[in-house]
Design a protein around this motif. Structure first.
Motif, mmCIF file in Angstrom:
data_model
loop_
_atom_site.group_PDB
_atom_site.id
_atom_site.type_symbol
_atom_site.label_atom_id
_atom_site.label_comp_id
_atom_site.label_asym_id
_atom_site.label_seq_id
_atom_site.Cartn_x
_atom_site.Cartn_y
_atom_site.Cartn_z
ATOM 1 N N ASN A 140 -1.415 -5.148 7.984
ATOM 2 C CA ASN A 140 -2.212 -5.869 6.989
ATOM 3 C C ASN A 140 -3.704 -5.619 7.158
ATOM 4 O O ASN A 140 -4.439 -5.482 6.182
ATOM 5 C CB ASN A 140 -1.908 -7.369 7.069
ATOM 6 N N SER A 141 -4.161 -5.554 8.403
ATOM 7 C CA SER A 141 -5.589 -5.297 8.623
ATOM 8 C C SER A 141 -5.954 -3.886 8.162
ATOM 9 O O SER A 141 -7.046 -3.661 7.631
ATOM 10 C CB SER A 141 -5.939 -5.469 10.102
ATOM 11 N N THR A 162 -6.369 -4.073 4.390
ATOM 12 C CA THR A 162 -7.610 -4.728 3.991
ATOM 13 C C THR A 162 -8.830 -3.856 4.273
ATOM 14 O O THR A 162 -9.785 -3.822 3.488
ATOM 15 C CB THR A 162 -7.753 -6.078 4.715
ATOM 16 N N ASN A 163 -8.810 -3.140 5.390
ATOM 17 C CA ASN A 163 -9.966 -2.343 5.813
ATOM 18 C C ASN A 163 -9.902 -0.889 5.352
ATOM 19 O O ASN A 163 -10.797 -0.093 5.677
ATOM 20 C CB ASN A 163 -10.094 -2.389 7.336
#
Length: 333
Positions: A266-267, A270-271
């Motif tokens: 997920n990170s 997002t990034n």
């Protein structure tokens, strides 16, 4: 004793040098085996309703508009049996926007440059002696499979309709080749974000070893129809307007409890951190496929129920690349 019958669907395809012009079929070398879908071809017709205002509700004859032939055949990922020899469905891959390059020990399929022009093809299917044919064809391909099952390769090809005929084109001497379908076993999926690597035996701090459940790769070829009243079928040509390839992996943590069992993608989503994916199907020369996706952009990472009380994770990605035509390579060797 009652009569019995096995389904038969013969197909063959050839790349066109000039759009819409069939250079001719050679059934003995262009034939390909189809699987599962016993009726993989259909004619799509636009029918225009005519409603004269005569005070009657009696239906009147419709106008027949544009017509095209659509092929939705399925095969299984398999090799030719000989290294550096293209598979029979390689012609269809080229009609789906792939460039084919043959080297000393392999055949490589990768995105064809739009500036070079996509390769159109002619295709014919024999159903019970009636030959369905299309020319000027382009299409899309989806490659998908699940653990310990066959890896399917499904085509959706559209082309200008040639009126079906009995025995023309001829399929005399047709040879579809030997069934060499490969099972999804020992594929050694590798996911790599440039810092950490996850495999079936990895022990990364932020994610343990992964079970590889299934995957699906969609080439994402978007085809549009160009109409022309000068054409006998009302259809001038098919055109590739865009490609939007995507891929989906379903994985599962080998551990049953504990933090860090599954990487938290997920990170990365997002990034905007991309990951690379590689895997191999088959192990014997002439029956090996390797898949390489160097820059996948994560679009979704979601849990779902798995078998035996386990939890699966669905990783969906946009297949993209900072380098033109660098999104993927499919190598047969």
């Amino acid at each position: 004793m009652g009569a019995s019958r096995m389904s038969i669907a013969q197909a063959m395809a050839v790349i066109e040098a000039t759009y819409g012009t069939n250079p001719g079929f050679t059934p003995s070398t262009m034939g390909m085996a189809l699987y599962d879908v016993s009726t993989p071809v259909a004619i799509e017709t636009d029918s225009i309703e005519i409603l004269p205002l005569t005070g009657s509700n009696t239906p009147k004859k419709s106008i027949i508009g544009a017509e095209l032939t659509r092929f939705t055949g399925k095969s299984f990922m398999q090799g030719s049996g000989t290294a550096a020899t293209p598979v029979k469905f390689g012609t269809l891959l080229k009609m789906c926007g792939c460039a084919e390059t043959t080297a000393a020990s392999s055949v490589v399929y990768k995105p064809r440059a739009a500036s070079a022009g996509y390769q159109s093809g002619s295709l014919a299917v024999n159903l019970d002696g009636i030959s369905y044919e299309l020319n000027g064809g382009f299409g899309n391909v989806v490659i998908a499979g699940s653990a310990a099952q066959g890896m399917e390769i499904t085509f959706d090809i559209q082309g200008r309709m040639v009126l079906p005929a009995t025995g023309s084109p001829s399929f005399s001497g047709w040879a579809g080749g030997t069934n060499r379908a490969l099972a999804m076993k020992s594929m050694a999926l590798v996911l790599d974000d440039g810092t950490d690597t996850w495999t079936g035996s990895s022990t990364e701090a932020n994610g343990g070893p992964l079970r590889f459940k299934s995957f699906s790769f969609d080439r994402g070829m978007q085809i549009e129809r160009v109409l022309d009243a000068n054409s006998a079928t009302g259809l001038a040509e098919l055109a590739v307007v865009r490609t939007s390839p995507t891929i989906e992996f379903v994985v599962q943590a080998k551990q049953t409890i504990g933090a860090g069992d599954i990487p938290n993608f997920n990170s990365h989503r997002t990034n905007g951190v991309t990951i690379a994916a590689t895997m191999q199907l088959g192990a014997s020369a002439g029956d090996i496929w390797t898949f390489n996706f160097p820059e996948l952009q994560i679009t979704s990472f979601q849990p779902q129920d798995g078998e035996a009380g386990q939890r699966n994770w669905v990783l969906q990605c946009k297949v993209q690349s900072a380098t033109d035509e660098g999104e993927f390579t499919l190598t047969s060797k």
